[in-house]
Design a protein around this motif. Sequence first.
Motif, PDB file in Angstrom:
ATOM      1  N   VAL A 131       0.878  -1.171   0.000  1.00 11.14           N
ATOM      2  CA  VAL A 131       0.000   0.000   0.000  1.00 11.14           C
ATOM      3  C   VAL A 131       0.914   1.219   0.000  1.00 11.14           C
ATOM      4  CG1 VAL A 131      -1.924  -1.168   1.150  1.00 11.14           C
ATOM      5  CG2 VAL A 131      -0.256   0.062   2.531  1.00 11.14           C
ATOM      6  N   GLN A 132       0.528   2.270  -0.662  1.00  9.73           N
ATOM      7  CA  GLN A 132       1.419   3.427  -0.792  1.00  9.73           C
ATOM      8  C   GLN A 132       1.716   4.074   0.552  1.00  9.73           C
ATOM      9  OE1 GLN A 132       3.017   4.195  -3.731  1.00  9.73           O
ATOM     10  NE2 GLN A 132       4.262   5.331  -2.276  1.00  9.73           N
ATOM     11  N   VAL A 133       0.676   4.284   1.367  1.00 11.86           N
ATOM     12  CA  VAL A 133       0.849   4.960   2.649  1.00 11.86           C
ATOM     13  C   VAL A 133       0.142   4.129   3.725  1.00 11.86           C
ATOM     14  CG1 VAL A 133       0.421   7.098   3.931  1.00 11.86           C
ATOM     15  CG2 VAL A 133       0.871   7.194   1.470  1.00 11.86           C
ATOM     16  N   GLY A 134       0.901   3.586   4.653  1.00 10.52           N
ATOM     17  CA  GLY A 134       0.328   2.734   5.692  1.00 10.52           C
ATOM     18  C   GLY A 134      -0.739   3.425   6.521  1.00 10.52           C
ATOM     19  N   VAL A 135      -0.478   4.642   6.950  1.00 17.81           N
ATOM     20  CA  VAL A 135      -1.445   5.354   7.778  1.00 17.81           C
ATOM     21  C   VAL A 135      -2.708   5.665   6.971  1.00 17.81           C
ATOM     22  CG1 VAL A 135      -1.867   7.460   9.109  1.00 17.81           C
ATOM     23  CG2 VAL A 135       0.313   6.269   9.326  1.00 17.81           C
ATOM     24  N   ALA A 136      -2.551   5.987   5.693  1.00 18.89           N
ATOM     25  CA  ALA A 136      -3.718   6.237   4.848  1.00 18.89           C
ATOM     26  C   ALA A 136      -4.549   4.966   4.707  1.00 18.89           C
ATOM     27  CB  ALA A 136      -3.289   6.755   3.478  1.00 18.89           C
ATOM     28  N   GLN A 137      -3.888   3.807   4.656  1.00 20.16           N
ATOM     29  CA  GLN A 137      -4.616   2.535   4.582  1.00 20.16           C
ATOM     30  C   GLN A 137      -5.424   2.321   5.865  1.00 20.16           C
ATOM     31  OE1 GLN A 137      -5.205   0.729   2.110  1.00 20.16           O
ATOM     32  NE2 GLN A 137      -5.705  -1.324   2.784  1.00 20.16           N
ATOM     33  N   ILE A 138      -4.830   2.645   7.001  1.00 20.62           N
ATOM     34  CA  ILE A 138      -5.555   2.531   8.272  1.00 20.62           C
ATOM     35  C   ILE A 138      -6.768   3.449   8.260  1.00 20.62           C
ATOM     36  CG2 ILE A 138      -5.421   3.010  10.754  1.00 20.62           C
ATOM     37  CD1 ILE A 138      -2.488   1.984  10.620  1.00 20.62           C
ATOM     38  N   LEU A 139      -6.589   4.681   7.792  1.00 20.64           N
ATOM     39  CA  LEU A 139      -7.715   5.617   7.707  1.00 20.64           C
ATOM     40  C   LEU A 139      -8.806   5.085   6.782  1.00 20.64           C
ATOM     41  CD1 LEU A 139      -5.904   9.066   7.567  1.00 20.64           C
ATOM     42  CD2 LEU A 139      -7.352   8.197   9.400  1.00 20.64           C
ATOM     43  N   LEU A 140      -8.413   4.567   5.633  1.00 22.01           N
ATOM     44  CA  LEU A 140      -9.382   4.011   4.687  1.00 22.01           C
ATOM     45  C   LEU A 140     -10.180   2.889   5.340  1.00 22.01           C
ATOM     46  CD1 LEU A 140     -10.467   3.751   1.726  1.00 22.01           C
ATOM     47  CD2 LEU A 140      -8.630   2.085   1.372  1.00 22.01           C
ATOM     48  N   LEU A 141      -9.492   2.015   6.041  1.00 24.96           N
ATOM     49  CA  LEU A 141     -10.161   0.894   6.683  1.00 24.96           C
ATOM     50  C   LEU A 141     -11.100   1.360   7.794  1.00 24.96           C
ATOM     51  CD1 LEU A 141      -7.154  -1.573   6.762  1.00 24.96           C
ATOM     52  CD2 LEU A 141      -9.210  -1.791   5.354  1.00 24.96           C
ATOM     53  N   THR A 142     -10.617   2.273   8.642  1.00 28.78           N
ATOM     54  CA  THR A 142     -11.482   2.739   9.739  1.00 28.78           C
ATOM     55  C   THR A 142     -12.688   3.499   9.213  1.00 28.78           C
ATOM     56  OG1 THR A 142     -10.127   4.719  10.119  1.00 28.78           O
ATOM     57  CG2 THR A 142      -9.636   2.769  11.465  1.00 28.78           C
ATOM     58  N   GLU A 143     -12.514   4.222   8.126  1.00 33.28           N
ATOM     59  CA  GLU A 143     -13.645   4.933   7.521  1.00 33.28           C
ATOM     60  C   GLU A 143     -14.659   3.976   6.905  1.00 33.28           C
ATOM     61  OE1 GLU A 143     -11.542   7.512   4.857  1.00 33.28           O
ATOM     62  OE2 GLU A 143     -11.117   8.979   6.433  1.00 33.28           O
ATOM     63  N   ASN A 144     -14.240   2.720   6.711  1.00 30.08           N
ATOM     64  CA  ASN A 144     -15.121   1.725   6.113  1.00 30.08           C
ATOM     65  C   ASN A 144     -15.485   0.608   7.081  1.00 30.08           C
ATOM     66  OD1 ASN A 144     -15.603   2.278   3.067  1.00 30.08           O
ATOM     67  ND2 ASN A 144     -13.496   2.905   3.486  1.00 30.08           N
ATOM     68  N   GLY A 145     -15.536   0.948   8.361  1.00 26.58           N
ATOM     69  CA  GLY A 145     -16.084   0.029   9.356  1.00 26.58           C
ATOM     70  C   GLY A 145     -15.111  -0.822  10.127  1.00 26.58           C
ATOM     71  N   TYR A 146     -13.811  -0.693   9.884  1.00 26.60           N
ATOM     72  CA  TYR A 146     -12.827  -1.457  10.652  1.00 26.60           C
ATOM     73  C   TYR A 146     -12.568  -0.758  11.981  1.00 26.60           C
ATOM     74  CZ  TYR A 146     -11.461  -4.603   6.851  1.00 26.60           C
ATOM     75  OH  TYR A 146     -11.444  -5.569   5.885  1.00 26.60           O
ATOM     76  N   THR A 147     -12.284  -1.550  13.001  1.00 33.05           N
ATOM     77  CA  THR A 147     -11.898  -1.023  14.303  1.00 33.05           C
ATOM     78  C   THR A 147     -10.383  -1.075  14.395  1.00 33.05           C
ATOM     79  OG1 THR A 147     -13.953  -1.800  15.316  1.00 33.05           O
ATOM     80  CG2 THR A 147     -12.097  -1.344  16.798  1.00 33.05           C
ATOM     81  N   LEU A 148      -9.779   0.040  14.725  1.00 31.78           N
ATOM     82  CA  LEU A 148      -8.327   0.109  14.855  1.00 31.78           C
ATOM     83  C   LEU A 148      -7.910  -0.383  16.230  1.00 31.78           C
ATOM     84  CD1 LEU A 148      -5.452   0.974  14.016  1.00 31.78           C
ATOM     85  CD2 LEU A 148      -6.044   3.291  14.772  1.00 31.78           C
ATOM     86  N   VAL A 149      -6.939  -1.296  16.239  1.00 38.16           N
ATOM     87  CA  VAL A 149      -6.355  -1.797  17.487  1.00 38.16           C
ATOM     88  C   VAL A 149      -4.847  -1.637  17.356  1.00 38.16           C
ATOM     89  CG1 VAL A 149      -6.061  -3.794  19.001  1.00 38.16           C
ATOM     90  CG2 VAL A 149      -8.234  -3.443  17.811  1.00 38.16           C
ATOM     91  N   ARG A 150      -4.248  -1.032  18.382  1.00 38.80           N
ATOM     92  CA  ARG A 150      -2.792  -0.839  18.399  1.00 38.80           C
ATOM     93  C   ARG A 150      -2.225  -1.601  19.590  1.00 38.80           C
ATOM     94  NH1 ARG A 150      -3.630   5.481  17.650  1.00 38.80           N
ATOM     95  NH2 ARG A 150      -5.086   4.924  19.256  1.00 38.80           N
ATOM     96  N   PRO A 151      -1.961  -2.885  19.404  1.00 36.13           N
ATOM     97  CA  PRO A 151      -1.466  -3.693  20.534  1.00 36.13           C
ATOM     98  C   PRO A 151      -0.132  -3.208  21.052  1.00 36.13           C
ATOM     99  CG  PRO A 151      -2.032  -5.091  18.660  1.00 36.13           C
ATOM    100  CD  PRO A 151      -2.115  -3.681  18.205  1.00 36.13           C
TER     101      PRO A 151
END
Length: 151
Positions: A131-151
Amino acid sequence: MTRRALIAALGLAAIALATPLARAQLAPFQDKPFAEHRVVLQLSDGDARKQGLVISVANNLMKHYDPDKVAVEIVAFGPGIGLLKPDNPNRKQVESLIAQGVRFDICLNTVDTIERETGKRPEFIPAATPVQVGVAQILLLTENGYTLVRP
Protein backbone atom coordinates in the motif's frame (compact mmCIF):
# COMPACT_ATOMS: atom_id res chain seq x y z
CA MET A 1 -29.17 7.18 -9.35
CA THR A 2 -29.04 9.76 -12.09
CA ARG A 3 -27.32 8.99 -15.33
CA ARG A 4 -24.66 11.63 -14.63
CA ALA A 5 -23.89 10.19 -11.18
CA LEU A 6 -23.75 6.67 -12.58
CA ILE A 7 -21.30 7.69 -15.30
CA ALA A 8 -19.14 9.52 -12.76
CA ALA A 9 -19.15 6.51 -10.41
CA LEU A 10 -18.23 4.13 -13.22
CA GLY A 11 -15.45 6.46 -14.35
CA LEU A 12 -13.97 6.65 -10.86
CA ALA A 13 -14.22 2.89 -10.46
CA ALA A 14 -12.43 2.35 -13.77
CA ILE A 15 -9.62 4.69 -12.76
CA ALA A 16 -9.29 3.07 -9.33
CA LEU A 17 -9.19 -0.42 -10.77
CA ALA A 18 -6.68 0.54 -13.45
CA THR A 19 -3.72 0.40 -11.07
CA PRO A 20 -2.61 -2.65 -9.09
CA LEU A 21 -2.04 -0.53 -5.99
CA ALA A 22 -5.59 0.78 -6.09
CA ARG A 23 -6.88 -2.78 -6.48
CA ALA A 24 -4.81 -3.83 -3.45
CA GLN A 25 -6.25 -1.03 -1.35
CA LEU A 26 -9.81 -1.97 -2.31
CA ALA A 27 -9.25 -5.69 -1.72
CA PRO A 28 -10.08 -5.82 2.00
CA PHE A 29 -13.67 -4.93 1.24
CA GLN A 30 -13.89 -7.67 -1.40
CA ASP A 31 -11.97 -10.43 0.41
CA LYS A 32 -14.54 -11.04 3.13
CA PRO A 33 -17.81 -9.42 2.12
CA PHE A 34 -19.78 -11.28 4.81
CA ALA A 35 -17.47 -10.44 7.71
CA GLU A 36 -19.39 -9.28 10.75
CA HIS A 37 -16.27 -8.05 12.53
CA ARG A 38 -13.49 -6.01 10.93
CA VAL A 39 -10.24 -5.22 12.74
CA VAL A 40 -7.13 -3.41 11.56
CA LEU A 41 -4.00 -3.93 13.65
CA GLN A 42 -1.34 -1.23 13.48
CA LEU A 43 2.29 -2.33 13.55
CA SER A 44 4.72 0.57 13.55
CA ASP A 45 7.24 -0.84 16.02
CA GLY A 46 10.25 -3.01 15.19
CA ASP A 47 10.38 -4.57 18.66
CA ALA A 48 10.09 -8.38 18.54
CA ARG A 49 7.74 -8.40 21.57
CA LYS A 50 5.39 -5.96 19.87
CA GLN A 51 5.44 -8.01 16.67
CA GLY A 52 4.67 -11.13 18.69
CA LEU A 53 1.79 -9.34 20.38
CA VAL A 54 0.27 -8.33 17.03
CA ILE A 55 0.54 -11.92 15.82
CA SER A 56 -1.02 -13.16 19.06
CA VAL A 57 -3.96 -10.75 18.78
CA ALA A 58 -4.58 -11.80 15.17
CA ASN A 59 -4.42 -15.49 16.15
CA ASN A 60 -6.83 -14.94 19.04
CA LEU A 61 -9.32 -13.18 16.77
CA MET A 62 -9.14 -15.99 14.21
CA LYS A 63 -9.74 -18.58 16.95
CA HIS A 64 -12.55 -16.66 18.65
CA TYR A 65 -14.58 -15.90 15.52
CA ASP A 66 -15.54 -17.99 12.53
CA PRO A 67 -12.75 -17.08 10.05
CA ASP A 68 -15.38 -16.22 7.44
CA LYS A 69 -17.05 -13.78 9.85
CA VAL A 70 -13.97 -11.76 10.82
CA ALA A 71 -11.70 -9.64 8.63
CA VAL A 72 -8.28 -8.97 10.14
CA GLU A 73 -5.78 -6.69 8.45
CA ILE A 74 -2.34 -5.86 9.79
CA VAL A 75 -0.82 -2.65 8.46
CA ALA A 76 2.96 -2.47 8.89
CA PHE A 77 4.84 0.79 8.44
CA GLY A 78 8.04 2.34 9.75
CA PRO A 79 10.09 -0.18 11.76
CA GLY A 80 7.04 -2.48 11.78
CA ILE A 81 7.79 -3.69 8.25
CA GLY A 82 10.50 -5.88 9.77
CA LEU A 83 7.75 -8.44 10.48
CA LEU A 84 7.31 -8.89 6.74
CA LYS A 85 10.94 -9.48 5.86
CA PRO A 86 11.76 -13.00 4.61
CA ASP A 87 14.23 -13.68 7.44
CA ASN A 88 11.90 -12.63 10.28
CA PRO A 89 11.72 -15.38 12.95
CA ASN A 90 7.91 -15.05 12.96
CA ARG A 91 7.57 -15.81 9.24
CA LYS A 92 5.85 -19.19 9.75
CA GLN A 93 3.28 -17.59 12.05
CA VAL A 94 2.69 -14.82 9.52
CA GLU A 95 2.21 -17.37 6.74
CA SER A 96 -0.18 -19.36 8.93
CA LEU A 97 -2.27 -16.24 9.51
CA ILE A 98 -2.26 -15.47 5.78
CA ALA A 99 -3.52 -19.00 5.11
CA GLN A 100 -6.39 -18.25 7.52
CA GLY A 101 -7.31 -15.09 5.61
CA VAL A 102 -5.45 -12.41 7.57
CA ARG A 103 -4.12 -9.71 5.27
CA PHE A 104 -0.72 -8.05 5.81
CA ASP A 105 -0.12 -4.62 4.27
CA ILE A 106 3.32 -3.11 3.85
CA CYS A 107 3.85 0.65 3.48
CA LEU A 108 5.68 1.50 0.26
CA ASN A 109 6.64 4.92 1.62
CA THR A 110 8.66 3.12 4.29
CA VAL A 111 10.19 0.77 1.71
CA ASP A 112 11.11 3.74 -0.52
CA THR A 113 12.64 5.63 2.42
CA ILE A 114 14.79 2.64 3.38
CA GLU A 115 15.92 2.30 -0.23
CA ARG A 116 16.88 6.00 -0.39
CA GLU A 117 18.78 5.81 2.89
CA THR A 118 20.60 2.51 2.30
CA GLY A 119 20.78 2.30 -1.48
CA LYS A 120 19.07 -1.11 -1.33
CA ARG A 121 15.37 -1.90 -1.56
CA PRO A 122 14.34 -4.12 1.36
CA GLU A 123 12.86 -7.49 0.53
CA PHE A 124 9.55 -8.58 1.96
CA ILE A 125 7.45 -11.72 1.76
CA PRO A 126 5.48 -12.09 -1.47
CA ALA A 127 2.15 -12.40 0.36
CA ALA A 128 2.47 -8.87 1.79
CA THR A 129 0.13 -6.44 0.07
CA PRO A 130 1.87 -3.19 -0.88
CA VAL A 131 0.00 0.00 0.00
CA GLN A 132 1.42 3.43 -0.79
CA VAL A 133 0.85 4.96 2.65
CA GLY A 134 0.33 2.73 5.69
CA VAL A 135 -1.45 5.35 7.78
CA ALA A 136 -3.72 6.24 4.85
CA GLN A 137 -4.62 2.54 4.58
CA ILE A 138 -5.56 2.53 8.27
CA LEU A 139 -7.72 5.62 7.71
CA LEU A 140 -9.38 4.01 4.69
CA LEU A 141 -10.16 0.89 6.68
CA THR A 142 -11.48 2.74 9.74
CA GLU A 143 -13.65 4.93 7.52
CA ASN A 144 -15.12 1.73 6.11
CA GLY A 145 -16.08 0.03 9.36
CA TYR A 146 -12.83 -1.46 10.65
CA THR A 147 -11.90 -1.02 14.30
CA LEU A 148 -8.33 0.11 14.85
CA VAL A 149 -6.35 -1.80 17.49
CA ARG A 150 -2.79 -0.84 18.40
CA PRO A 151 -1.47 -3.69 20.53
